[in-house]
Design a protein around this motif. Sequence first.
Motif, mmCIF file in Angstrom:
data_model
loop_
_atom_site.group_PDB
_atom_site.id
_atom_site.type_symbol
_atom_site.label_atom_id
_atom_site.label_comp_id
_atom_site.label_asym_id
_atom_site.label_seq_id
_atom_site.Cartn_x
_atom_site.Cartn_y
_atom_site.Cartn_z
ATOM 1 N N ALA A 93 -4.737 -11.144 -0.559
ATOM 2 C CA ALA A 93 -3.515 -11.145 0.253
ATOM 3 C C ALA A 93 -2.369 -10.458 -0.494
ATOM 4 O O ALA A 93 -1.580 -9.726 0.110
ATOM 5 C CB ALA A 93 -3.135 -12.574 0.639
ATOM 6 N N MET A 96 -3.070 -6.629 -0.573
ATOM 7 C CA MET A 96 -2.898 -6.034 0.752
ATOM 8 C C MET A 96 -1.450 -6.108 1.238
ATOM 9 O O MET A 96 -1.126 -5.596 2.303
ATOM 10 C CB MET A 96 -3.836 -6.714 1.754
ATOM 11 C CG MET A 96 -5.305 -6.506 1.454
ATOM 12 S SD MET A 96 -5.794 -4.771 1.307
ATOM 13 C CE MET A 96 -5.606 -4.225 2.998
ATOM 14 N N GLU A 98 0.157 -8.777 2.136
ATOM 15 C CA GLU A 98 0.310 -9.803 3.158
ATOM 16 C C GLU A 98 1.114 -10.996 2.656
ATOM 17 O O GLU A 98 1.731 -11.696 3.439
ATOM 18 C CB GLU A 98 -1.070 -10.272 3.631
ATOM 19 C CG GLU A 98 -1.874 -9.167 4.289
ATOM 20 C CD GLU A 98 -3.353 -9.509 4.401
ATOM 21 O OE1 GLU A 98 -3.775 -10.590 3.938
ATOM 22 O OE2 GLU A 98 -4.088 -8.668 4.958
ATOM 23 N N GLU A 99 1.059 -11.254 1.354
ATOM 24 C CA GLU A 99 1.773 -12.372 0.742
ATOM 25 C C GLU A 99 2.219 -11.967 -0.655
ATOM 26 O O GLU A 99 1.541 -11.171 -1.303
ATOM 27 C CB GLU A 99 0.855 -13.595 0.609
ATOM 28 C CG GLU A 99 0.419 -14.203 1.915
ATOM 29 C CD GLU A 99 -0.488 -15.407 1.707
ATOM 30 O OE1 GLU A 99 -0.493 -15.973 0.597
ATOM 31 O OE2 GLU A 99 -1.190 -15.768 2.654
ATOM 32 N N SER A 115 -0.041 -3.193 -4.021
ATOM 33 C CA SER A 115 0.203 -3.366 -2.582
ATOM 34 C C SER A 115 1.041 -2.223 -2.018
ATOM 35 O O SER A 115 0.959 -1.930 -0.837
ATOM 36 C CB SER A 115 0.888 -4.708 -2.307
ATOM 37 O OG SER A 115 2.204 -4.714 -2.836
ATOM 38 N N ARG A 121 -5.520 0.225 -3.219
ATOM 39 C CA ARG A 121 -5.937 -1.143 -2.854
ATOM 40 C C ARG A 121 -7.439 -1.310 -2.982
ATOM 41 O O ARG A 121 -7.920 -2.322 -3.477
ATOM 42 C CB ARG A 121 -5.482 -1.479 -1.436
ATOM 43 C CG ARG A 121 -3.994 -1.635 -1.293
ATOM 44 C CD ARG A 121 -3.622 -1.853 0.152
ATOM 45 N NE ARG A 121 -2.185 -2.063 0.299
ATOM 46 C CZ ARG A 121 -1.604 -2.250 1.461
ATOM 47 N NH1 ARG A 121 -2.308 -2.253 2.586
ATOM 48 N NH2 ARG A 121 -0.297 -2.425 1.515
#
Length: 142
Positions: A93, A96, A98-99, A115, A121
């Motif tokens: 995550a 990517m 996402e977090e 990221s 990635r």
Amino acid sequence: MLPDALSRQIIADHQRRPRHTGPLNGVAGVTLDNPGCGDQVTVWADVQDGRIGHLTFSGKGCAISQSSASLMTVALTGRTVPEARALAGQFRAMVMGEEPGSPQLGDLLALAGVSRLHARRRCALLAWRALEQTLGDSSDPA
């Protein structure tokens, strides 16, 4: 997130002196390639009683793929399969975008900047994808 200079130092250190390398006797490894940049990694995981007793890799490729593999072996050796899968999910995550990275990731936070580099990635996640396949359909839920 770690300061950029520290992140670069951790990545360079793991690229120059990778930890937990080489095959494990009697353990099947999983090899994956990243044809886009030529990275290759093989991961071996010796799981006993639901715990990763030994986790090693070998490979060739860019600093990101090789340091990610080395950092992964350090972070996950000794963990239960569910703990390893949970940490792998947090790492994925973060990579990517996402977090944000959690303090639980420790030195893996050095790869947080990936990221922002979409093409890299796949490099950072290559060993983690191999680990996922190595662990297979373990009965330990994650």
